[in-house]
Design an enzyme around this catalytic site. Structure first.
Site: not given
Ligand code: MN
Length: 484
Positions: A69, A73-74, A135
């Site tokens: 997930h 983004e990361d 999350d």
């Molecule tokens: Mn996360």
């Protein structure tokens, strides 16, 4: 090793080339070297998220998406790469979670509903929300590692956006846990006070219930209920706090610090158990609640009663079937599970996804809410499918949610922010890419307006703008232009 951690290892061992195993290895590789603010490897966060999803009994696609997930983004993985590697569904879920994570709530109550709607609109597939909730649960558990200002913002967002969202999805346990995790950050003084007051009292309470447990068991058995389970549910800090405030902080007034939960086989057994308990111990008036005949708006079902138990002490009972119990814990995720079990494993995941599409769920909620009066009215209004169909929710670079009619363009967005921004718009960036001013915006788009001083709007804009506000400002700016 936790049970679910063991379960995940089992899943991978059983199918080392399966979706979950591949997601596990991929996530471990792309996040290697990254650390969380707590100092632990980043991968722990993904594992925790996946484990939570597993404990909610979700499918492999969701568990894999849980592991992946944060990859967009990361770790800078592209959506295309995810699609190629793990298929359309996993990619769709990860993309949805990434979009939602870009939305930031800063405590403007009037915007909370917009944000919840955006999340539902973005999700499309409820599994996006399940991943986001899992999350958030882990992020809340490690919130101590963040700077105070971030703690406050995230705790507030959890309390006002995600906990209510979980509640609406019938995931009461998750909702309560999120609220409890946020509580110390939002009300630090009250939390300290409660933490001094409650544990000893709770312990005392639990001892009493343990002592009377055999008596309840005998009673039920003699009453002809052969199969049941009894456990004790601790009341959550957040709700104790609410009660204490109304009772001048007199903890002895809170007699349901722990409630007895009786889980039986059938609905008939629920009512039978209630009768047996009432026959032995007199119920307090006004405290008998039949949420089986009349479920709560979020679908919660149980019988509740408060009685004067042994030694004249007050005891709260909750009586329910196993199915009701699972639904209380997992909410819509439980429906998901039943749906899967009913259809067997041969059903293609894609069809399943369609069946549980949030639109259909919302229709069901609407039906439930229609049966309720008053307080639910705003929810029906807010959740109207027509309403959602005609609206889009886009995000400002600061993470605020803007609600616009479907078909709106960057020009509509610009005028919604401020007339000056509209008037001086020369271009837009949508999701980081340059886009024309007449581009059609979609829910979840992050929109940034490029401006130039002393610019005037173009008459052409009138051909494509959707909002009355934009039209009005363009016309008045053009009039000014003609005069000068
Ligand atoms: Mn996360």
């Amino acid at each position: 090793m936790s049970m679910s951690e063991e379960a995940i290892n089992q899943l991978i061992a059983n199918n080392p080339r399966g979706l979950v195993a591949r997601a596990f290895n991929f996530a471990q590789r792309i996040h290697s070297g990254q650390k969380r603010k707590t100092g632990e490897p980043y991968f722990n966060h993904l594992l925790e998220t996946a484990e939570t999803l597993m404990s909610w009994k979700l499918d492999e696609v969701t568990i894999a998406a849980g592991l992946l997930h944060d990859s967009i983004e990361d770790a800078g993985v592209s959506l295309d790469a995810l699609r190629k590697e793990f298929g359309e569904e996993v990619a769709f879920i990860v993309d949805g979670v990434s979009k939602i994570s870009r939305v930031k709530y800063r405590g403007v109550k009037s915007k909370a509903e917009n944000m919840r709607k955006l999340i539902l609109a973005l999700a499309q597939d409820l599994r996006v929300i399940f991943v986001r909730l899992a999350d958030r649960l882990h992020n809340m558990k490690t919130l101590f590692a963040l700077p105070p200002q971030k703690q406050k913002r995230i705790a507030l967002e959890t309390d006002e956006i995600y906990a209510p969202l979980a509640y609406r999805l019938g995931m009461q346990q998750v909702s309560g846990e999120l609220q409890d995790l946020a509580f110390p950050y939002l009300f630090p003084e009250e939390y300290k006070r409660l933490d001094k007051l409650v544990p000893a009292k709770y312990e005392e309470r639990l001892n009493y219930l343990e002592r009377i447990k055999p008596e309840i068991e005998t009673l039920l058995r003699e009453g002809g209920i052969s199969s049941f389970e009894i456990n004790f549910r601790a009341k959550r800090y957040r709700s104790i706090y609410k009660k204490l405030v109304t009772h001048d902080w007199d903890i002895d007034q809170i007699y349901d610090l722990a409630a007895v939960r009786v889980i039986v086989k059938t609905v008939a057994d629920c009512y039978a158990a209630l009768g047996i308990i009432h026959e032995k111990w007199p119920p307090l008036p006004g405290r008998i609640k039949d949420y089986i005949a009349m479920p709560k708006p979020n679908g919660y079902k149980s019988l509740h009663t408060t009685v004067i138990g042994p030694q004249e002490k007050i005891v709260e009972f909750q009586i329910r079937t196993r199915e009701m119990h699972e639904e209380d814990e997992l909410g819509i995720a439980a429906h998901w599970l039943y749906q899967q079990a009913k259809n067997g494993e041969k059903v293609a995941p894609r069809r399943l996804t369609k069946e549980i599409k949030w639109v259909q769920q919302m229709r069901d909620w609407q039906e439930t809410f229609k049966r309720e009066s008053g307080t639910a009215a705003d929810f029906i209004q807010a959740m109207k499918i027509d309403f959602l169909k005609d609206r889009i929710f886009v995000i400002t670079p600061a993470g605020d949610v803007i609600d616009l009619p479907a078909g709106s363009t960057p020009v509509d967005f610009a005028y919604h922010i401020h007339s000056e921004i509209g008037n001086s718009a020369i271009g837009a960036r949508v999701n980081g890419k340059i886009a024309p001013l007449d581009a059609e915006l979609k829910s979840g788009d992050m929109v940034e307006i490029l401006t130039q001083k002393n610019k005037k709007p173009s008459e052409k804009w009138l051909k494509f703008v959707k909002t009355a506000m934009a039209r009005h400002y363009i016309k008045s700016a053009l009039k000014i232009k003609k005069k000068s």
